[in-house]
Motif scaffolding. Sequence first.
Motif, short mmCIF file in Angstrom:
data_model
loop_
_atom_site.label_atom_id
_atom_site.label_comp_id
_atom_site.label_asym_id
_atom_site.label_seq_id
_atom_site.Cartn_x
_atom_site.Cartn_y
_atom_site.Cartn_z
N ASN A 40 0.82 -1.21 0.00
CA ASN A 40 0.00 0.00 0.00
C ASN A 40 0.86 1.26 0.00
O ASN A 40 0.53 2.25 -0.65
CB ASN A 40 -0.97 0.00 1.19
N CYS A 53 -6.16 0.89 -2.80
CA CYS A 53 -5.66 0.34 -1.55
C CYS A 53 -5.94 -1.16 -1.50
O CYS A 53 -7.03 -1.60 -1.84
CB CYS A 53 -6.37 1.05 -0.39
N ILE A 55 -6.90 -4.31 0.52
CA ILE A 55 -7.62 -4.57 1.77
C ILE A 55 -7.66 -6.08 1.99
O ILE A 55 -8.16 -6.80 1.13
CB ILE A 55 -9.07 -4.04 1.70
N ASP A 59 -10.83 -8.26 6.52
CA ASP A 59 -11.15 -6.93 7.07
C ASP A 59 -12.29 -6.24 6.34
O ASP A 59 -12.69 -5.14 6.71
CB ASP A 59 -9.92 -6.01 6.98
#
Length: 66
Positions: A40, A53, A55, A59
């Motif tokens: 990231n 981003c 992930i 999460d």
Amino acid sequence: MLIAKLYRVGGWDSATNKRVLTSTQKSKEFKNRQQVDSENKNLNTVGGKGSLCWIPVKDLGKFEVR
């Protein structure tokens, strides 16, 4: 292995009070969370609206995915 998916970061969803993510359909395997954080940082746009981003899949419940 930790599987993460690449998302475009959006604004806040006021109904769910979660950050909105839009899927890019890309996924990648990482060895650990530090590797995700490092990747990231390489994107150099983490956190801002419109940025990309990685992930971790586990999460995703923290976000509003569209």
